[in-house]
Design a protein around this motif. Sequence first.
Motif, PDB file in Angstrom:
ATOM      1  N   CYS A   7       0.830  -1.211   0.000  1.00 40.38           N
ATOM      2  CA  CYS A   7       0.000   0.000   0.000  1.00 40.38           C
ATOM      3  C   CYS A   7       0.863   1.259   0.000  1.00 40.38           C
ATOM      4  O   CYS A   7       0.606   2.205  -0.770  1.00 40.38           O
ATOM      5  CB  CYS A   7      -0.931  -0.011   1.211  1.00 40.38           C
ATOM      6  SG  CYS A   7      -2.251  -1.249   1.126  1.00 40.38           S
TER       7      CYS A   7
ATOM      8  N   ALA B  34       1.167   4.045  -2.914  1.00 37.16           N
ATOM      9  CA  ALA B  34       0.873   5.431  -2.569  1.00 37.16           C
ATOM     10  C   ALA B  34       1.980   6.358  -3.056  1.00 37.16           C
ATOM     11  O   ALA B  34       1.710   7.451  -3.585  1.00 37.16           O
ATOM     12  CB  ALA B  34       0.702   5.559  -1.055  1.00 37.16           C
TER      13      ALA B  34
ATOM     14  N   ALA C  47      -6.032  11.461  -4.281  1.00 38.25           N
ATOM     15  CA  ALA C  47      -6.921  10.732  -3.374  1.00 38.25           C
ATOM     16  C   ALA C  47      -6.482   9.277  -3.228  1.00 38.25           C
ATOM     17  O   ALA C  47      -6.518   8.709  -2.128  1.00 38.25           O
ATOM     18  CB  ALA C  47      -8.359  10.806  -3.884  1.00 38.25           C
ATOM     19  N   ALA C  48      -6.050   8.677  -4.333  1.00 37.71           N
ATOM     20  CA  ALA C  48      -5.566   7.299  -4.253  1.00 37.71           C
ATOM     21  C   ALA C  48      -4.328   7.202  -3.377  1.00 37.71           C
ATOM     22  O   ALA C  48      -4.181   6.257  -2.586  1.00 37.71           O
ATOM     23  CB  ALA C  48      -5.268   6.774  -5.656  1.00 37.71           C
TER      24      ALA C  48
ATOM     25  N   THR D 111      -5.433   7.498   0.286  1.00 41.26           N
ATOM     26  CA  THR D 111      -6.152   6.297   0.726  1.00 41.26           C
ATOM     27  C   THR D 111      -5.201   5.128   0.939  1.00 41.26           C
ATOM     28  O   THR D 111      -5.306   4.388   1.931  1.00 41.26           O
ATOM     29  CB  THR D 111      -7.222   5.930  -0.303  1.00 41.26           C
ATOM     30  OG1 THR D 111      -8.119   7.039  -0.479  1.00 41.26           O
ATOM     31  CG2 THR D 111      -8.016   4.716   0.145  1.00 41.26           C
ATOM     32  N   LEU D 112      -4.272   4.939   0.013  1.00 38.43           N
ATOM     33  CA  LEU D 112      -3.318   3.841   0.148  1.00 38.43           C
ATOM     34  C   LEU D 112      -2.390   4.047   1.338  1.00 38.43           C
ATOM     35  O   LEU D 112      -2.016   3.082   2.018  1.00 38.43           O
ATOM     36  CB  LEU D 112      -2.509   3.715  -1.145  1.00 38.43           C
ATOM     37  CG  LEU D 112      -3.265   3.145  -2.347  1.00 38.43           C
ATOM     38  CD1 LEU D 112      -2.464   3.339  -3.625  1.00 38.43           C
ATOM     39  CD2 LEU D 112      -3.570   1.663  -2.131  1.00 38.43           C
TER      40      LEU D 112
ATOM     41  N   ALA E 279      -3.202   5.584   4.173  1.00 38.39           N
ATOM     42  CA  ALA E 279      -3.994   5.249   5.358  1.00 38.39           C
ATOM     43  C   ALA E 279      -4.159   3.736   5.494  1.00 38.39           C
ATOM     44  O   ALA E 279      -4.071   3.184   6.605  1.00 38.39           O
ATOM     45  CB  ALA E 279      -5.357   5.930   5.270  1.00 38.39           C
ATOM     46  N   ALA E 280      -4.389   3.051   4.370  1.00 37.52           N
ATOM     47  CA  ALA E 280      -4.525   1.596   4.435  1.00 37.52           C
ATOM     48  C   ALA E 280      -3.226   0.932   4.879  1.00 37.52           C
ATOM     49  O   ALA E 280      -3.236  -0.019   5.680  1.00 37.52           O
ATOM     50  CB  ALA E 280      -4.957   1.054   3.071  1.00 37.52           C
TER      51      ALA E 280
END
Length: 467
Positions: free
Chosen positions: A84, A88, A122-123, A126-127, A129-130
């Motif tokens: 992830c 990112a 945004a991707a 999000t990655l 945070a994941a």
Amino acid sequence: MRLPLPLPLRLGRHGRGAGAAGPSAGVREAVAAGRPGGARLRAWAELLRVSALFTVPGDALAGAAAAGLAPNRRTALAIGSSLCLYEAGMALNDWADRHEDALDRPHRPLPSGRITPRAALAASATLTAAGLALAARAGRGPFAVASALATTVWAYDLRLKHTRAAPATMAAARALDLLLGATATAAPAPVAAPPAPPAGPRVLRGPGARRGRRAGGDAPAHGAVRSAARGAMAALPSAAALGAHTWVVTAVSRHEAQGGSSAAPLAALVATAALGAVVARPVTAPYGVGGRAPKGRGGAARKSARWGERHERPEPDRPSAPPPGGRQASRAHRTAYDEPPGAARHAPPRRTRGTATGAALPIPPGSTPGSAPGGVGPGPAAGRSRAGAALAAAAYVRTAAVPLLHAALNPSAPLTQRAVGGGIRAMIPLQAALTARRGTGGALATGLAVLGLAPLARALARTVSPT
């Protein structure tokens, strides 16, 4: 003398001049007209550089082997976190370079309009945070390492990429990725509170057991952090080797758009040969982090041996109640069945043959008899480990050195870009060598499995460039 340009040559991100739309522009338009969903998936695959994903799992597996432990569930969490955070960084890299790519690489997903900058940013968020969430599930130590890794990735893409600190930053990111696997694997898993003891022989309890009950399991909170720190310390040499390779590859990549520098590929070639010689040698490591052998006859060794005996052996035939006779009889009863108080508690155990303290030391998971725990020693495992490490080291040198030699002799932009791609793919056999040379926890089999990712990465790189 300049070498002739080898053809066919698949140019990646930095292999095109200004205004080049790429040979796949017509194919891309046709695909977009016929299958919009397929074109969108291809655009995201190019943005995230999915062919480079095969270079990520080996970091965590090499870290687990460097810690002297077999991969476990927390290793899988570390691999997921690494994937992830890696993706990112890829999305954030294109977002940060969108204006530069509009001039030099208009065929990239963002300048060509196939993906919007807002979607890429945004991707990336999000990655990130994941990745942090997966690391947090592995424990406090892995979460701290993953946080440092995420900070390094964002700092590189947003501020440090075009500075002299870029190679060092990328080297730190790769080293932290390996340490993430080491700390996650070494972190003890939380254990639920044990049920009420059944009727029958009672299990001896001591200070260590009381600390474990207060923490909610067998591993105290401070013990978890200490285990993760030991795993990171044991993995530092492997992290340094992987970071050194990343450093030289990043230094070469700074010239891949224009070319013209022979010094960087030549220095990378020398470093590759040195690293290949180092990682080809199997190592003899101390007892694994999960089962460190107490050294000498000191108090710590005796305490460790006593703790293992208390928690592994039930108390034999202890009477259900102390015998009558008052305080003296009760004290004699306690001394006979529990640890002797005072000086007797610290008496050195009787030395037995083959051990330093007389304690029956457990064999770490995956270690084979006839080999040194935590490393390669005399026995059948030594020859297999040497062969596996030598095979992976030879594959590493072959993958990285040949394109570097071409770039050193002819420092053109296409050959320099090819050298960078070879350096990225060479991380897989380097990780395999770092894993196989430990010889514990099925490390040889794990290293060979990591080495098996190299053909897959090469095949996918023909479709999606890793740079």
